[in-house]
Design a protein around this motif. Sequence first.
Motif, mmCIF file in Angstrom:
data_model
loop_
_atom_site.group_PDB
_atom_site.id
_atom_site.type_symbol
_atom_site.label_atom_id
_atom_site.label_comp_id
_atom_site.label_asym_id
_atom_site.label_seq_id
_atom_site.Cartn_x
_atom_site.Cartn_y
_atom_site.Cartn_z
ATOM 1 N N PHE A 107 -6.477 -33.503 20.605
ATOM 2 C CA PHE A 107 -5.215 -33.058 20.706
ATOM 3 C C PHE A 107 -4.500 -33.540 22.201
ATOM 4 N N LYS A 108 -5.801 -33.693 23.024
ATOM 5 C CA LYS A 108 -5.328 -34.068 24.476
ATOM 6 C C LYS A 108 -4.862 -35.591 24.185
ATOM 7 N N VAL A 109 -5.592 -36.475 23.463
ATOM 8 C CA VAL A 109 -5.255 -37.989 23.359
ATOM 9 C C VAL A 109 -3.911 -37.879 22.522
ATOM 10 N N LEU A 110 -3.674 -36.946 21.555
ATOM 11 C CA LEU A 110 -2.405 -36.819 20.997
ATOM 12 C C LEU A 110 -1.182 -36.487 21.853
ATOM 13 N N GLY A 111 -1.536 -35.699 22.993
ATOM 14 C CA GLY A 111 -0.554 -35.170 23.932
ATOM 15 C C GLY A 111 0.377 -36.396 24.696
ATOM 16 N N ASP A 112 -0.069 -37.509 24.273
ATOM 17 C CA ASP A 112 0.809 -38.548 24.687
ATOM 18 C C ASP A 112 1.719 -39.322 23.906
ATOM 19 N N ARG A 113 3.123 -39.161 24.341
ATOM 20 C CA ARG A 113 4.029 -39.672 23.217
ATOM 21 C C ARG A 113 4.083 -41.175 22.791
ATOM 22 N N THR A 114 3.523 -41.925 23.831
ATOM 23 C CA THR A 114 3.135 -43.227 23.372
ATOM 24 C C THR A 114 2.075 -43.463 22.429
ATOM 25 N N ARG A 115 1.000 -42.715 22.547
ATOM 26 C CA ARG A 115 -0.004 -42.838 21.660
ATOM 27 C C ARG A 115 0.176 -42.489 20.223
ATOM 28 N N VAL A 116 1.433 -41.375 20.325
ATOM 29 C CA VAL A 116 1.501 -40.766 19.001
ATOM 30 C C VAL A 116 2.552 -41.908 18.225
ATOM 31 N N LYS A 117 3.435 -42.504 18.981
ATOM 32 C CA LYS A 117 4.163 -43.539 18.434
ATOM 33 C C LYS A 117 3.492 -44.769 17.952
ATOM 34 N N MET A 118 2.480 -45.080 18.651
ATOM 35 C CA MET A 118 1.516 -46.218 18.198
ATOM 36 C C MET A 118 0.912 -45.720 16.695
ATOM 37 N N LEU A 119 0.314 -44.397 16.836
ATOM 38 C CA LEU A 119 -0.328 -44.071 15.521
ATOM 39 C C LEU A 119 0.779 -44.134 14.451
ATOM 40 N N PHE A 120 1.934 -43.561 14.633
ATOM 41 C CA PHE A 120 2.808 -43.825 13.401
ATOM 42 C C PHE A 120 3.110 -45.246 13.135
ATOM 43 N N GLN A 170 -3.669 -47.967 25.906
ATOM 44 C CA GLN A 170 -3.734 -46.492 25.063
ATOM 45 C C GLN A 170 -4.595 -46.880 23.823
ATOM 46 N N LEU A 171 -4.818 -48.018 23.159
ATOM 47 C CA LEU A 171 -5.501 -48.152 22.168
ATOM 48 C C LEU A 171 -7.102 -47.970 22.416
ATOM 49 N N ARG A 172 -7.245 -48.421 23.608
ATOM 50 C CA ARG A 172 -8.613 -47.970 23.869
ATOM 51 C C ARG A 172 -8.993 -46.540 23.812
ATOM 52 N N GLN A 173 -7.886 -45.647 24.507
ATOM 53 C CA GLN A 173 -8.082 -44.412 24.270
ATOM 54 C C GLN A 173 -8.217 -43.765 22.893
ATOM 55 N N LEU A 174 -7.411 -44.334 22.185
ATOM 56 C CA LEU A 174 -7.390 -44.101 20.534
ATOM 57 C C LEU A 174 -8.494 -44.352 19.863
#
Length: 117
Positions: free
Chosen positions: A37-50, A76-80
């Motif tokens: 959830f912490k990783v998903l707490g970033d809008r950019t990472r959520v947009k990347m996943l989408f 951001q990809l590294r964190q994901l």
Amino acid sequence: MKMNDVCEERCIHEDTVRKVKEEMLPDEVFNHVSDDFKVLGDRTRVKMLFALSQEELCVCDLSNILGLSESAISHQLRQLRNRNMVKYRREGKMAYYSLADQHVVQFLKMGVEHARE
């Protein structure tokens, strides 16, 4: 001011409490979920996943779609990747990213559905 969202009388429902305690998962599971959830707490990472839920994409593609530098996308990809949410494959000099598995897809779909309610 009287609060209506708390019990007015202290009462432990022993059977219910026991049942829930028996079903509780180990702390390490909750730690893992919390970290996700912490990783998903970033809008950019959520947009990347989408975006990755639509198509397999390279860093250059994601950079263009999101309007961010390739360096920012890579970070951001590294964190994901560290949370096993995305994976990549190499094809020549290109690295293509995709979602790691169906769990990530389901997680993302549920989040979008909840946001639309």
